[in-house]
Design a protein around this motif. Structure first.
Motif, PDB file in Angstrom:
ATOM      1  N   GLY A 131      63.025 -25.668 -22.270  1.00 24.34           N
ATOM      2  CA  GLY A 131      61.607 -25.369 -22.064  1.00 24.34           C
ATOM      3  C   GLY A 131      61.310 -24.759 -20.713  1.00 24.34           C
ATOM      4  O   GLY A 131      60.149 -24.478 -20.403  1.00 24.34           O
ATOM      5  N   ALA A 132      62.332 -24.546 -19.895  1.00 26.18           N
ATOM      6  CA  ALA A 132      62.113 -23.941 -18.576  1.00 26.18           C
ATOM      7  C   ALA A 132      61.672 -22.496 -18.739  1.00 26.18           C
ATOM      8  O   ALA A 132      62.273 -21.730 -19.493  1.00 26.18           O
ATOM      9  CB  ALA A 132      63.385 -24.015 -17.748  1.00 26.18           C
ATOM     10  N   ALA A 133      60.612 -22.123 -18.038  1.00 26.23           N
ATOM     11  CA  ALA A 133      60.093 -20.763 -18.109  1.00 26.23           C
ATOM     12  C   ALA A 133      59.258 -20.511 -16.868  1.00 26.23           C
ATOM     13  O   ALA A 133      58.658 -21.416 -16.300  1.00 26.23           O
ATOM     14  CB  ALA A 133      59.245 -20.561 -19.361  1.00 26.23           C
ATOM     15  N   PRO A 147      62.694 -19.918 -13.582  1.00 24.79           N
ATOM     16  CA  PRO A 147      62.259 -20.600 -12.359  1.00 24.79           C
ATOM     17  C   PRO A 147      63.429 -20.895 -11.431  1.00 24.79           C
ATOM     18  O   PRO A 147      64.544 -21.192 -11.877  1.00 24.79           O
ATOM     19  CB  PRO A 147      61.632 -21.898 -12.885  1.00 24.79           C
ATOM     20  CG  PRO A 147      61.340 -21.655 -14.319  1.00 24.79           C
ATOM     21  CD  PRO A 147      62.359 -20.691 -14.797  1.00 24.79           C
ATOM     22  N   ARG A 148      63.151 -20.850 -10.122  1.00 27.03           N
ATOM     23  CA  ARG A 148      64.162 -21.143  -9.108  1.00 27.03           C
ATOM     24  C   ARG A 148      63.650 -22.235  -8.177  1.00 27.03           C
ATOM     25  O   ARG A 148      62.456 -22.263  -7.830  1.00 27.03           O
ATOM     26  CB  ARG A 148      64.495 -19.890  -8.294  1.00 27.03           C
ATOM     27  CG  ARG A 148      65.060 -18.724  -9.107  1.00 27.03           C
ATOM     28  CD  ARG A 148      66.398 -19.090  -9.761  1.00 27.03           C
ATOM     29  NE  ARG A 148      67.416 -19.408  -8.787  1.00 27.03           N
ATOM     30  CZ  ARG A 148      68.360 -18.548  -8.370  1.00 27.03           C
ATOM     31  NH1 ARG A 148      68.382 -17.317  -8.841  1.00 27.03           N
ATOM     32  NH2 ARG A 148      69.256 -18.918  -7.480  1.00 27.03           N
ATOM     33  N   LEU A 149      64.574 -23.105  -7.756  1.00 22.65           N
ATOM     34  CA  LEU A 149      64.228 -24.214  -6.876  1.00 22.65           C
ATOM     35  C   LEU A 149      65.418 -24.495  -5.969  1.00 22.65           C
ATOM     36  O   LEU A 149      66.576 -24.398  -6.394  1.00 22.65           O
ATOM     37  CB  LEU A 149      63.886 -25.466  -7.706  1.00 22.65           C
ATOM     38  CG  LEU A 149      63.367 -26.691  -6.958  1.00 22.65           C
ATOM     39  CD1 LEU A 149      61.983 -26.426  -6.379  1.00 22.65           C
ATOM     40  CD2 LEU A 149      63.320 -27.900  -7.892  1.00 22.65           C
ATOM     41  N   TRP A 150      65.123 -24.841  -4.717  1.00 25.13           N
ATOM     42  CA  TRP A 150      66.167 -25.157  -3.747  1.00 25.13           C
ATOM     43  C   TRP A 150      65.860 -26.494  -3.073  1.00 25.13           C
ATOM     44  O   TRP A 150      64.701 -26.876  -2.927  1.00 25.13           O
ATOM     45  CB  TRP A 150      66.272 -24.061  -2.676  1.00 25.13           C
ATOM     46  CG  TRP A 150      66.701 -22.744  -3.222  1.00 25.13           C
ATOM     47  CD1 TRP A 150      67.978 -22.274  -3.355  1.00 25.13           C
ATOM     48  CD2 TRP A 150      65.859 -21.698  -3.716  1.00 25.13           C
ATOM     49  NE1 TRP A 150      67.985 -21.004  -3.901  1.00 25.13           N
ATOM     50  CE2 TRP A 150      66.689 -20.626  -4.135  1.00 25.13           C
ATOM     51  CE3 TRP A 150      64.462 -21.559  -3.853  1.00 25.13           C
ATOM     52  CZ2 TRP A 150      66.191 -19.447  -4.650  1.00 25.13           C
ATOM     53  CZ3 TRP A 150      63.969 -20.388  -4.387  1.00 25.13           C
ATOM     54  CH2 TRP A 150      64.816 -19.334  -4.777  1.00 25.13           C
ATOM     55  N   LYS A 151      66.925 -27.176  -2.618  1.00 28.96           N
ATOM     56  CA  LYS A 151      66.793 -28.500  -2.006  1.00 28.96           C
ATOM     57  C   LYS A 151      67.571 -28.550  -0.699  1.00 28.96           C
ATOM     58  O   LYS A 151      68.662 -27.978  -0.593  1.00 28.96           O
ATOM     59  CB  LYS A 151      67.315 -29.565  -2.972  1.00 28.96           C
ATOM     60  CG  LYS A 151      67.277 -30.996  -2.449  1.00 28.96           C
ATOM     61  CD  LYS A 151      67.833 -31.955  -3.501  1.00 28.96           C
ATOM     62  CE  LYS A 151      67.841 -33.399  -3.030  1.00 28.96           C
ATOM     63  NZ  LYS A 151      68.395 -34.316  -4.070  1.00 28.96           N
ATOM     64  N   SER A 152      67.002 -29.227   0.278  1.00 33.64           N
ATOM     65  CA  SER A 152      67.684 -29.466   1.548  1.00 33.64           C
ATOM     66  C   SER A 152      67.636 -30.952   1.871  1.00 33.64           C
ATOM     67  O   SER A 152      66.582 -31.580   1.776  1.00 33.64           O
ATOM     68  CB  SER A 152      67.032 -28.673   2.685  1.00 33.64           C
ATOM     69  OG  SER A 152      67.614 -29.036   3.936  1.00 33.64           O
ATOM     70  N   GLY A 154      66.956 -26.461 -15.504  1.00 32.01           N
ATOM     71  CA  GLY A 154      66.994 -26.382 -16.956  1.00 32.01           C
ATOM     72  C   GLY A 154      67.094 -24.954 -17.451  1.00 32.01           C
ATOM     73  O   GLY A 154      67.047 -23.993 -16.677  1.00 32.01           O
ATOM     74  N   THR A 155      67.213 -24.824 -18.754  1.00 31.63           N
ATOM     75  CA  THR A 155      67.349 -23.532 -19.409  1.00 31.63           C
ATOM     76  C   THR A 155      66.155 -23.294 -20.329  1.00 31.63           C
ATOM     77  O   THR A 155      65.292 -24.159 -20.503  1.00 31.63           O
ATOM     78  CB  THR A 155      68.638 -23.479 -20.232  1.00 31.63           C
ATOM     79  OG1 THR A 155      68.516 -24.418 -21.324  1.00 31.63           O
ATOM     80  CG2 THR A 155      69.852 -23.859 -19.383  1.00 31.63           C
ATOM     81  N   VAL A 163      54.954 -26.852 -16.830  1.00 29.18           N
ATOM     82  CA  VAL A 163      55.143 -27.834 -15.763  1.00 29.18           C
ATOM     83  C   VAL A 163      56.420 -28.620 -16.035  1.00 29.18           C
ATOM     84  O   VAL A 163      56.703 -28.991 -17.188  1.00 29.18           O
ATOM     85  CB  VAL A 163      53.925 -28.775 -15.624  1.00 29.18           C
ATOM     86  CG1 VAL A 163      53.721 -29.617 -16.861  1.00 29.18           C
ATOM     87  CG2 VAL A 163      54.068 -29.653 -14.389  1.00 29.18           C
ATOM     88  N   ALA A 164      57.209 -28.824 -14.973  1.00 24.16           N
ATOM     89  CA  ALA A 164      58.419 -29.633 -15.055  1.00 24.16           C
ATOM     90  C   ALA A 164      58.256 -30.872 -14.199  1.00 24.16           C
ATOM     91  O   ALA A 164      57.583 -30.839 -13.158  1.00 24.16           O
ATOM     92  CB  ALA A 164      59.632 -28.829 -14.599  1.00 24.16           C
TER      93      ALA A 164
END
Length: 422
Positions: free
Chosen positions: A90-92, A67-72, A85-86, A126-127
């Motif tokens: 549990g990140a998937a 999973p990828r996520l970005w913040k501004s 996370g890795t 879900v995270a």
């Protein structure tokens, strides 16, 4: 390239006692582009965006193995990758994604794992973050063959809901402790796909059901409805969806290898949205027209309006709502070199009179098809089934579109911010 234009209309079909002769509320003369920022990093297909109560923006999209996520923190001027996370944590997730934020600032990030060799979903995760994205805790919600199209929403009381499908109906999980634990509830439907999820101001749930499910591997003819719950999903009431759509199978699994089958007017996400008064809205494309419907009795009856006509076939609509009848919508039109993206604002008066409509100039997205199937052409492509929108705290409207140009090594997303001008 030929330019696709939209012909603005404010037509009305009084489906259940609306006032088509009522004067619509005043609309701004233009919906203008204020900012446009390309963020290059990793491919973010079918992106999603939310704004934290503190003002920070979060964007996600899919393609990478994780999973990828970005913040501004500056209203989209700059973006930074967020560590979610890795695999050990549990990140998937390498496919469909969604984001939600609760009133207390708890962030929810739902993901799906897709087996690209078998062309089918494998799991839903879900995270949750309680510190504005600094740390995340992951939960696996399902590991069932054909898991597909998860959505997450947070109710005003903080209760979080996730839905998804697996070709044998729609599943629903709920958390009442800010995402620390999750309990799978009864299925809202034993048929169809999880096209969309919306949560109302009193915690009402609305789930859009469609014939396509299991990543297109299942097609259940005749499913074109929604189910609504007023008790957190303990019981559900089914209603026909407003309007008309022609549904077609998405994947031809009778051939080896499977072949991509795209209708002239494809359907997948059929959006629903609640405003702050408890009115429920539906937005869809039918032929060359775009339609908006409003229900004040939780989906039992609808008033419908034709809000635009297009010169090229419109498809993949998206919708958000707030306040009293304040809505924003997006969609695509055309194919190949005529592919265009669109964004609009609708304001629906309290008496169900015709909505005021303003449509921004159409724009192109930098996206070329990835050729999932052997018969796909490498041509302009929407890179997903919607363009995500968010109402922002400063009064503007945010939109995030995918950047998908492999040959030019331009992968990421485009952030566009719109403002209303007289």
């Amino acid at each position: 390239m030929t330019r696709t234009s939209l012909i603005l209309t404010i037509g009305v079909v009084a489906a259940c006692g609306g006032r088509p002769d009522a004067a619509p509320p005043a609309a701004p003369k233009t919906l203008a582009l204020a900012d446009s920022v390309d963020h290059l990093d990793a491919l973010a297909r079918e992106p999603m965006v939310v704004q934290h109560p503190g003002g920070a923006l979060f964007v996600t999209g899919y393609w990478d193995p994780m999973p990828r996520l970005w913040k501004s923190s500056d209203l989209g001027a700059t973006w930074n990758a967020v560590t979610v996370g890795t695999a050990k944590d549990g990140a998937a997730g390498n496919s469909d994604v969604d984001l939600a934020v609760a009133p207390d600032g708890t962030l929810y990030f739902v993901t799906m794992v897709f087996d690209r060799a078998r062309l089918e979903g494998a799991s839903v995760h879900v995270a949750v973050s309680h510190d504005t994205g600094s740390t995340w805790a992951w939960t696996e919600l399902s590991r069932t063959r054909f898991d597909d199209r998860p959505w997450v929403e947070a109710a005003p009381d903080g209760t979080a809901h996730v839905i998804w499908n697996d070709g044998a109906g729609v599943s629903h999980a709920m958390s009442t402790d800010a995402g620390r634990t999750w309990t799978e509830q009864g299925r809202p439907s034993m048929l169809g796909g999880s096209s969309h999820l919306a949560v109302g101001p009193k915690g009402e749930l609305a789930v859009r059901l469609v014939p396509l499910s299991a990543s297109g591997n299942r097609f259940t003819a005749g499913v074109d409805s929604l189910v609504v719950s007023a008790d957190r999903g303990a019981t559900w009431t089914r209603y026909p969806a407003p309007g008309r759509r022609e549904w077609h199978p998405m994947v031809d699994t009778t051939t080896k290898p499977a072949q991509w089958s795209v209708a002239e007017q494809p359907h997948w996400v059929e959006p629903l949205a609640w405003d702050d008064t408890g009115a429920l809205y539906s937005f869809w494309a039918d032929g060359r027209s775009l339609w908006l419907a409003r229900s004040v009795d939780r989906g039992a009856q609808w008033t419908s309006w034709k809000v635009a006509d297009a010169e090229a076939t419109p498809y993949y609509p998206y919708l958000i709502a707030r306040g009293h009848g304040d809505l924003a919508a997006s969609w695509f039109s055309g194919k190949g070199d005529s592919l265009r993206a669109h964004v609009a604002r609708f304001r629906v008066p309290a008496d169900s009179g015709a909505p005021a409509v303003v449509i921004a100039p159409a724009f192109t997205i930098e996206s070329l098809a990835l050729a999932f199937f052997p018969n796909q052409k490498v041509e302009p492509d929407p890179a997903g089934e919607y363009l995500a929108l968010a109402f922002l705290k400063d009064g503007s409207l945010g939109l995030v579109a995918p950047l998908q140009h492999m040959a030019a090594k331009r992968l990421g997303f485009t952030w566009r911010r719109y403002v209303e001008r007289p």
